[in-house]
Design a protein around this motif. Structure first.
Motif, PDB file in Angstrom:
ATOM      1  N   LEU A  10    -107.632 -53.708 -17.807  1.00  0.00           N
ATOM      2  CA  LEU A  10    -107.412 -55.122 -17.524  1.00  0.00           C
ATOM      3  C   LEU A  10    -107.961 -55.500 -16.156  1.00  0.00           C
ATOM      4  O   LEU A  10    -108.356 -56.632 -15.926  1.00  0.00           O
ATOM      5  CB  LEU A  10    -105.925 -55.452 -17.582  1.00  0.00           C
ATOM      6  N   LEU A  11    -107.980 -54.541 -15.251  1.00  0.00           N
ATOM      7  CA  LEU A  11    -108.443 -54.797 -13.889  1.00  0.00           C
ATOM      8  C   LEU A  11    -109.961 -54.893 -13.778  1.00  0.00           C
ATOM      9  O   LEU A  11    -110.477 -55.361 -12.774  1.00  0.00           O
ATOM     10  CB  LEU A  11    -107.934 -53.701 -12.955  1.00  0.00           C
ATOM     11  N   SER A  12    -110.684 -54.482 -14.803  1.00  0.00           N
ATOM     12  CA  SER A  12    -112.144 -54.476 -14.724  1.00  0.00           C
ATOM     13  C   SER A  12    -112.773 -55.786 -15.176  1.00  0.00           C
ATOM     14  O   SER A  12    -113.971 -55.977 -15.009  1.00  0.00           O
ATOM     15  CB  SER A  12    -112.707 -53.322 -15.560  1.00  0.00           C
ATOM     16  N   ARG A  13    -112.002 -56.688 -15.757  1.00  0.00           N
ATOM     17  CA  ARG A  13    -112.548 -57.962 -16.237  1.00  0.00           C
ATOM     18  C   ARG A  13    -112.005 -59.107 -15.400  1.00  0.00           C
ATOM     19  O   ARG A  13    -110.831 -59.130 -15.033  1.00  0.00           O
ATOM     20  CB  ARG A  13    -112.176 -58.178 -17.702  1.00  0.00           C
ATOM     21  N   TRP A  18    -106.153 -60.971 -13.011  1.00  0.00           N
ATOM     22  CA  TRP A  18    -104.972 -61.651 -12.474  1.00  0.00           C
ATOM     23  C   TRP A  18    -103.739 -61.357 -13.308  1.00  0.00           C
ATOM     24  O   TRP A  18    -102.640 -61.258 -12.787  1.00  0.00           O
ATOM     25  CB  TRP A  18    -105.199 -63.159 -12.402  1.00  0.00           C
ATOM     26  N   LEU A  19    -103.922 -61.222 -14.616  1.00  0.00           N
ATOM     27  CA  LEU A  19    -102.791 -60.916 -15.488  1.00  0.00           C
ATOM     28  C   LEU A  19    -102.167 -59.578 -15.096  1.00  0.00           C
ATOM     29  O   LEU A  19    -100.938 -59.456 -15.011  1.00  0.00           O
ATOM     30  CB  LEU A  19    -103.248 -60.892 -16.951  1.00  0.00           C
ATOM     31  N   ALA A  20    -103.005 -58.592 -14.840  1.00  0.00           N
ATOM     32  CA  ALA A  20    -102.499 -57.279 -14.422  1.00  0.00           C
ATOM     33  C   ALA A  20    -101.778 -57.360 -13.080  1.00  0.00           C
ATOM     34  O   ALA A  20    -100.728 -56.739 -12.894  1.00  0.00           O
ATOM     35  CB  ALA A  20    -103.640 -56.274 -14.357  1.00  0.00           C
ATOM     36  N   ILE A  21    -102.306 -58.147 -12.152  1.00  0.00           N
ATOM     37  CA  ILE A  21    -101.669 -58.315 -10.840  1.00  0.00           C
ATOM     38  C   ILE A  21    -100.311 -59.004 -11.002  1.00  0.00           C
ATOM     39  O   ILE A  21     -99.316 -58.601 -10.396  1.00  0.00           O
ATOM     40  CB  ILE A  21    -102.574 -59.130  -9.888  1.00  0.00           C
ATOM     41  N   VAL A  22    -100.260 -60.050 -11.823  1.00  0.00           N
ATOM     42  CA  VAL A  22     -99.011 -60.785 -12.042  1.00  0.00           C
ATOM     43  C   VAL A  22     -97.966 -59.895 -12.702  1.00  0.00           C
ATOM     44  O   VAL A  22     -96.793 -59.906 -12.310  1.00  0.00           O
ATOM     45  CB  VAL A  22     -99.271 -62.059 -12.886  1.00  0.00           C
ATOM     46  N   VAL A  23     -98.367 -59.099 -13.669  1.00  0.00           N
ATOM     47  CA  VAL A  23     -97.426 -58.188 -14.324  1.00  0.00           C
ATOM     48  C   VAL A  23     -96.873 -57.178 -13.325  1.00  0.00           C
ATOM     49  O   VAL A  23     -95.661 -56.921 -13.277  1.00  0.00           O
ATOM     50  CB  VAL A  23     -98.102 -57.481 -15.519  1.00  0.00           C
ATOM     51  N   CYS A  24     -97.732 -56.625 -12.499  1.00  0.00           N
ATOM     52  CA  CYS A  24     -97.284 -55.650 -11.491  1.00  0.00           C
ATOM     53  C   CYS A  24     -96.343 -56.289 -10.476  1.00  0.00           C
ATOM     54  O   CYS A  24     -95.280 -55.737 -10.166  1.00  0.00           O
ATOM     55  CB  CYS A  24     -98.501 -55.051 -10.786  1.00  0.00           C
ATOM     56  N   ALA A  25     -96.698 -57.452  -9.959  1.00  0.00           N
ATOM     57  CA  ALA A  25     -95.857 -58.125  -8.962  1.00  0.00           C
ATOM     58  C   ALA A  25     -94.527 -58.547  -9.570  1.00  0.00           C
ATOM     59  O   ALA A  25     -93.476 -58.438  -8.924  1.00  0.00           O
ATOM     60  CB  ALA A  25     -96.587 -59.329  -8.381  1.00  0.00           C
ATOM     61  N   SER A  26     -94.550 -59.017 -10.802  1.00  0.00           N
ATOM     62  CA  SER A  26     -93.306 -59.411 -11.472  1.00  0.00           C
ATOM     63  C   SER A  26     -92.413 -58.202 -11.705  1.00  0.00           C
ATOM     64  O   SER A  26     -91.190 -58.275 -11.525  1.00  0.00           O
ATOM     65  CB  SER A  26     -93.611 -60.092 -12.806  1.00  0.00           C
ATOM     66  N   TRP A  27     -93.008 -57.099 -12.125  1.00  0.00           N
ATOM     67  CA  TRP A  27     -92.238 -55.880 -12.368  1.00  0.00           C
ATOM     68  C   TRP A  27     -91.549 -55.418 -11.077  1.00  0.00           C
ATOM     69  O   TRP A  27     -90.400 -54.985 -11.098  1.00  0.00           O
ATOM     70  CB  TRP A  27     -93.159 -54.791 -12.903  1.00  0.00           C
ATOM     71  N   GLN A  28     -92.233 -55.528  -9.965  1.00  0.00           N
ATOM     72  CA  GLN A  28     -91.637 -55.152  -8.687  1.00  0.00           C
ATOM     73  C   GLN A  28     -90.532 -56.118  -8.279  1.00  0.00           C
ATOM     74  O   GLN A  28     -89.553 -55.721  -7.652  1.00  0.00           O
ATOM     75  CB  GLN A  28     -92.694 -55.118  -7.593  1.00  0.00           C
ATOM     76  N   ALA A  29     -90.658 -57.391  -8.611  1.00  0.00           N
ATOM     77  CA  ALA A  29     -89.691 -58.401  -8.169  1.00  0.00           C
ATOM     78  C   ALA A  29     -88.433 -58.440  -9.023  1.00  0.00           C
ATOM     79  O   ALA A  29     -87.390 -58.891  -8.556  1.00  0.00           O
ATOM     80  CB  ALA A  29     -90.355 -59.778  -8.174  1.00  0.00           C
ATOM     81  N   ILE A  30     -88.512 -57.981 -10.252  1.00  0.00           N
ATOM     82  CA  ILE A  30     -87.373 -58.093 -11.169  1.00  0.00           C
ATOM     83  C   ILE A  30     -86.143 -57.370 -10.634  1.00  0.00           C
ATOM     84  O   ILE A  30     -85.029 -57.894 -10.703  1.00  0.00           O
ATOM     85  CB  ILE A  30     -87.760 -57.589 -12.572  1.00  0.00           C
ATOM     86  N   ALA A  31     -86.307 -56.200 -10.073  1.00  0.00           N
ATOM     87  CA  ALA A  31     -85.157 -55.433  -9.589  1.00  0.00           C
ATOM     88  C   ALA A  31     -84.442 -56.159  -8.453  1.00  0.00           C
ATOM     89  O   ALA A  31     -83.205 -56.267  -8.456  1.00  0.00           O
ATOM     90  CB  ALA A  31     -85.605 -54.051  -9.129  1.00  0.00           C
ATOM     91  N   GLN A  92    -100.350 -55.593  -3.607  1.00  0.00           N
ATOM     92  CA  GLN A  92    -100.722 -55.289  -4.989  1.00  0.00           C
ATOM     93  C   GLN A  92    -102.222 -55.503  -5.199  1.00  0.00           C
ATOM     94  O   GLN A  92    -102.882 -54.700  -5.858  1.00  0.00           O
ATOM     95  CB  GLN A  92     -99.944 -56.177  -5.977  1.00  0.00           C
ATOM     96  N   ILE A  93    -102.752 -56.571  -4.627  1.00  0.00           N
ATOM     97  CA  ILE A  93    -104.178 -56.866  -4.805  1.00  0.00           C
ATOM     98  C   ILE A  93    -105.037 -55.822  -4.099  1.00  0.00           C
ATOM     99  O   ILE A  93    -106.016 -55.336  -4.665  1.00  0.00           O
ATOM    100  CB  ILE A  93    -104.501 -58.282  -4.303  1.00  0.00           C
ATOM    101  N   VAL A  94    -104.666 -55.472  -2.872  1.00  0.00           N
ATOM    102  CA  VAL A  94    -105.457 -54.481  -2.130  1.00  0.00           C
ATOM    103  C   VAL A  94    -105.438 -53.136  -2.844  1.00  0.00           C
ATOM    104  O   VAL A  94    -106.468 -52.479  -2.993  1.00  0.00           O
ATOM    105  CB  VAL A  94    -104.950 -54.341  -0.678  1.00  0.00           C
ATOM    106  N   SER A  95    -104.279 -52.723  -3.327  1.00  0.00           N
ATOM    107  CA  SER A  95    -104.186 -51.409  -3.953  1.00  0.00           C
ATOM    108  C   SER A  95    -104.791 -51.362  -5.352  1.00  0.00           C
ATOM    109  O   SER A  95    -105.289 -50.328  -5.773  1.00  0.00           O
ATOM    110  CB  SER A  95    -102.730 -50.948  -4.010  1.00  0.00           C
ATOM    111  N   MET A  96    -104.793 -52.493  -6.066  1.00  0.00           N
ATOM    112  CA  MET A  96    -105.279 -52.457  -7.445  1.00  0.00           C
ATOM    113  C   MET A  96    -106.742 -52.879  -7.590  1.00  0.00           C
ATOM    114  O   MET A  96    -107.481 -52.273  -8.376  1.00  0.00           O
ATOM    115  CB  MET A  96    -104.396 -53.344  -8.327  1.00  0.00           C
TER     116      MET A  96
END
Length: 154
Positions: A10-13, A18-31, A92-96
């Protein structure tokens, strides 16, 4: 017989990075958000729910008329913190993706970082940082004013 959508990263297109970034950031924020809401629910006295049960409220009414108004201060602070964190998304953006592919995931924070350090535009990006800070503070103040109207004191 595989899915072409999941066949590549997902990160290559550009369209799905952005979808992959949003999923990662949301997953981190849920807790963190869950902890805030659980702590808010624990502040509601049990007697309030007992009185509502005697009055014959449904679970939906109990949530909208009792629980949600009483956890409104927790909701307010959670919304302000989430908005600030999502506007300032950086790690998240820098690392991904480091802003790629083709700058499709570059946020304002990344732009200020890259142009300020790699582009030698220290003064210009410092001014951008101050303006960005003012915008985030203005959005936070607006949220606080708007959401504080919903809060109920017990």
């Amino acid at each position: 017989m595989g899915s072409s959508f999941l066949g590549t990263s997902l990160l290559s297109r550009e369209g799905t990075a952005w979808l992959a970034i949003v999923v990662c950031a949301s997953w981190q924020a849920i807790a963190f958000n869950t902890i805030i809401y659980i702590s808010g629910l624990q502040t509601i006295p049990e007697e309030v729910y007992e009185a509502a049960a005697i009055d014959g409220t449904t679970p939906w009414q109990k949530f909208w008329k009792i629980s949600f108004p009483l956890i409104a201060p927790f909701f307010t602070i959670n919304m302000v913190l989430c908005m600030k964190n999502f506007l300032m998304v950086f790690d998240q953006i820098v690392s991904m993706t480091n802003g790629g592919p083709n700058q499709s995931t570059e946020s304002i924070s990344i732009l200020i970082y890259k142009a300020g350090l790699a582009g030698n535009q220290f003064g210009y990006q410092s001014a951008n940082s101050v303006i960005y800070f003012i915008v985030i503070v203005a959005i936070s103040v607006f949220q606080m004013k708007f959401l504080n109207k919903r809060e109920v004191q017990l």
